[in-house]
Design an enzyme around this catalytic site. Structure first.
Site, PDB file in Angstrom:
ATOM      1  CG  MET A 236      -1.990  -1.068   1.151  1.00  0.00           C
ATOM      2  SD  MET A 236      -3.284  -0.675  -0.044  1.00  0.00           S
ATOM      3  CE  MET A 236      -4.330   0.380   0.968  1.00  0.00           C
TER       4      MET A 236
ATOM      5  CG  HIS B  24      -4.078   2.808  -1.738  1.00  0.00           C
ATOM      6  ND1 HIS B  24      -4.459   3.189  -0.469  1.00  0.00           N
ATOM      7  CD2 HIS B  24      -5.227   2.486  -2.380  1.00  0.00           C
ATOM      8  CE1 HIS B  24      -5.776   3.093  -0.354  1.00  0.00           C
ATOM      9  NE2 HIS B  24      -6.265   2.669  -1.513  1.00  0.00           N
ATOM     10  CG  ASP B  25      -2.194   3.653   2.411  1.00  0.00           C
ATOM     11  OD1 ASP B  25      -3.257   3.961   1.830  1.00  0.00           O
ATOM     12  OD2 ASP B  25      -2.119   2.710   3.219  1.00  0.00           O
ATOM     13  CB  THR B  26       3.084   6.834  -0.382  1.00  0.00           C
ATOM     14  OG1 THR B  26       2.954   6.005  -1.546  1.00  0.00           O
ATOM     15  CG2 THR B  26       3.423   5.963   0.825  1.00  0.00           C
TER      16      THR B  26
END
Ligand SMILES: *[C@@H]1O[C@H](CO)[C@@H](O)[C@H](O)[C@H]1NC(C)=O
Ligand SMILES: *[C@@H]1O[C@H](CO)[C@@H](O)[C@H](O)[C@H]1NC(C)=O
Ligand SMILES: *[C@@H]1O[C@H](CO)[C@@H](O)[C@H](O)[C@H]1NC(C)=O
Length: 301
Positions: A199, A204-206
């Site tokens: 992720m 996605h999370d970065t």
């Protein structure tokens, strides 16, 4: 959309796994090298899927923007994702349909997938999912998220097919991302490889810059390695665009030793995620799944 951020103390996965590869003690592990089934265009195909960016943003990134030219591959300038959110795009890539899925929930389809057309022809495959932890005896782990919390099953489409998860031999082909370095070292790469970054690495999370940096550290050593790149085609793509109101155009490139560069390293043909299956089927003369793969346009060689 999930927007929890896990941005602390992250190291780049492949660099770590390469240096952690087990030392040789002078005798090789008996390997079960499967016979290579030669294809029309390539002998191996790898897909790497990144997360949630618009085409325009990715081409503007210095690394992504120059990757096709640098590696004598092709930028696919007219490639559309299938839908929103993530999961149905991944399911479409290997199943030829979203099967009506329109969310990221845990699903299980009793449907055929790419596995059912590769295996009868003896074409090996693996899903490499970063931070995936297989069950005991290599069973399929069905959890949505696992202990390190950067793996998500919604990005590992094989887990969404009961035709895979009910079969112990197939479950053994779903492995952690770190297994890629091991298989490469043993010269035992499967012929179809689906690579799911975690992720953070998939952006996605970065951020896009983070995904760009990770992709650089991941793919450059592979493309420089003859054992990997010879007769191999790699599709780098994004699951979906970030903007839900646009055409869902995503940035994709084809690179690797088996890819022939087109003029200006650009291919303007209209493609979509079903083109992946159509290409695999054409390359190895396989049956289609009778889904959207049947009328999709294969990548032009
Ligand atoms: C890119 O990776 C390097 C390590 O390989 C790191 O030093 C740098 O901070 C990273 N940059 C971004 C934008 O993540
Ligand atoms: C999203 O796409 C629509 C349609 O192309 C466009 O009008 C809008 O400005 C875009 N939004 C962003 C944030 O890029
Ligand atoms: C492709 O074939 C599928 C399955 O027969 C069908 O549902 C779909 O509408 C077709 N798409 C196009 C663009 O013809």
């Amino acid at each position: 959309m999930v927007s929890v951020k896990f941005i602390t103390a992250i190291t780049l996965a492949l660099a770590a796994t390469v240096s952690a590869a087990p030392a040789s003690h002078g005798h090789k592990t008996p390997s079960h090298h499967q016979k290579l089934v030669h294809g029309k265009y390539f002998d191996r195909f790898m897909i790497v899927v990144l997360e949630n960016q618009d085409y325009e943003a990715v081409v503007a990134d210095p690394y992504f923007g120059s990757l096709a030219k640098k590696h004598h591959g092709n930028l696919l300038t007219n490639y559309l994702a299938t839908t929103h959110p993530s999961e149905p795009n991944y399911i479409a890539m290997i199943g030829g349909s979203t099967f009506g899925n329109d969310d990221d929930s845990d699903v299980s389809y009793n449907e055929k997938s790419i596995v059912d057309i590769l295996e009868p022809r003896g074409i090996s495959w693996k899903e490499y999912a970063e931070d995936y932890i297989p069950g005991p005896n290599g069973d399929c782990a069905m959890d949505s998220a696992q202990s390190k919390n950067v793996y998500r099953r919604k990005h590992n489409p094989f887990i969404s097919f009961s035709t895979v998860t009910s079969n112990p031999a197939r479950c053994k082909n779903i492995v952690p991302g770190s297994q890629l370095a091991v298989d490469l070292k043993a010269k035992n790469l499967p012929q179809f490889m689906f690579y799911t970054p975690n992720m953070n690495n998939d952006g996605h999370d970065t951020t896009l810059a983070y995904a760009s940096n990770w992709t650089h550290s991941f793919i450059e050593p592979l493309l420089a390695n003859k054992d990997f790149t010879k007769d191999t085609a790699v599709l780098l793509t994004w699951d979906e665009s970030k903007n839900y109101s646009n055409t869902d155009q995503v940035w994709s490139v084809l690179v690797g030793g088996a890819v022939k560069a087109k003029r200006n390293n650009v291919d303007n043909t209209k493609y979509n995620h079903y083109s992946i299956l159509a290409t695999i089927e054409k390359n190895w003369k396989l049956h289609n799944l009778g889904q959207n793969d049947a009328n999709a346009t294969a990548f032009k060689w």
